[in-house]
Design an enzyme around this catalytic site. Structure first.
Site: not given
Ligand code: VGL
Ligand code: ZN
Length: 228
Positions: A13, A54, A56, A60, A62, A98, A123, A130, A167, A171
Site C-alpha cells: 500500500d 488498498d 476501496h 466501503h 471502513s 482513502h 485488496k 475490511e 502502514a 496492513c
Molecule cells: C491501511 C488503514 C486503512 C493500511 C489500509 O494500508 O495499513 N490502514 N486501510
Molecule cells: Zn483501507
C-alpha cells in the site's frame, strides 16, 4: 543440501493517500519509506516482487463517512461475515475516505520503481469487509476474499517473505502475520515501514516478534543475503 532460500518482496500500500503531505490517511513519514523500498526492489535475489494497493469502493465499510454520526480515527464499526451471519463479528477502526478505486489518492506513489514489480494486487475491494492483509480478509468460515497471493507465492516456491510499505501497524502487520501462518519465514524491514500510531509501534513490534516475525534492518545479515 543447503537450506532453501527463495525470497519474495511484498510492498504494501505505498499509495498517495497514505503519504504526507496530501494523503487523506497520511502515515507520519510515510513517504520516507520510498527510497528504502526502491533499494529493496533492486536487490537481485528476490524471485518475486509484488506490490499491493488498498483499492476501496466509495461505499466501503471502513470509511467513517458511510456510518452516520461516526468519526474517523476514533470510532469503530462492527463487521459481520456477509456470507455467514453466525461467524463472530469484530470491531474495526473507521478511517477517512482513502484509496478509492481510480482516484489520484489510490495511485502508487510516483517515485516507486514500478518497473521492478512482477505484479500489483488490489485488496479491500469488497465493500462489506475490511482487508488489511495482502492475503485475505479476517473471516474464515467461510473466507470472503482471497487475493490469490498465497497461490502465487507457492507457485514460485517462495520460502521467505520480506514485507515493507504502509502502514506498519495495520496492513504490514496483518500481511506479515498471514505470511507467517502460511508457513513462510517472514521479515519486516523496519526502515521500509512507518506506523499510523508511532507511539504504539514499539509494543506492537514486540508482539510481532513474539509471534515469530523477524524485524530486521537494512544493514543486517537478513538483508545482506538478498544481494548474494
Ligand atoms: C491501511 C488503514 C486503512 C493500511 C489500509 O494500508 O495499513 N490502514 N486501510
Ligand atoms: Zn483501507
Amino acid at each position: 543440501m543447503a537450506d532453501k532460500f527463495s525470497p519474495a518482496l511484498i510492498v504494501v500500500d505505498l499509495q498517495e493517500d497514505f503519504c504526507p503531505p496530501n494523503g487523506s490517511l497520511a502515515v507520519p513519514e510515510g513517504r520516507e519509506t520510498v527510497a528504502v523500498v526502491n533499494q529493496m526492489l533492486a536487490l537481485p535475489r528476490f524471485v518475486l516482487r509484488i506490490a499491493t494497493k488498498d483499492w476501496h469502493p466509495q461505499d466501503h465499510i471502513s470509511f467513517a463517512s458511510n456510518h452516520p454520526g461516526k468519526q474517523p480515527f476514533v470510532d469503530f464499526a462492527t463487521v459481520t461475515n456477509p456470507l455467514n451471519p453466525d461467524e463472530p463479528s469484530y470491531r474495526t477502526r473507521l478511517w477517512p475516505d482513502h484509496c478509492v478505486q481510480n482516484t489520484p489518492g489510490a495511485e502508487l506513489v510516483p517515485d516507486l520503481q514500478v518497473k521492478g514489480l512482477d505484479k500489483i494486487i488490489e485488496k479491500g475491494t469488497n465493500k462489506d469487509v475490511e482487508m488489511y492483509s495482502a492475503f485475505y480478509d479476517p473471516f474464515t468460515n467461510p473466507r470472503v476474499s482471497d487475493s490469490g497471493l498465497v497461490g502465487l507465492l507457492k507457485e514460485h516456491k517462495v520460502t521467505h517473505v520480506y514485507v515493507v510499505g504502509l502502514a506498519a501497524d495495520y496492513c504490514v502487520r496483518c500481511t506479515a502475520l498471514d505470511a507467517l501462518s502460511e508457513g513462510f519465514e517472514t521479515y519486516i524491514v523496519e526502515e521500509g515501514t512507518r506506523a499510523v500510531d508511532a507511539g504504539a509501534w514499539p509494543t506492537e513490534r514486540e508482539q510481532l516478534v513474539a509471534a515469530g516475525v523477524h524485524i530486521v534492518h537494512l544493514g543486517g545479515p537478513e538483508v545482506a543475503r538478498l544481494s548474494q
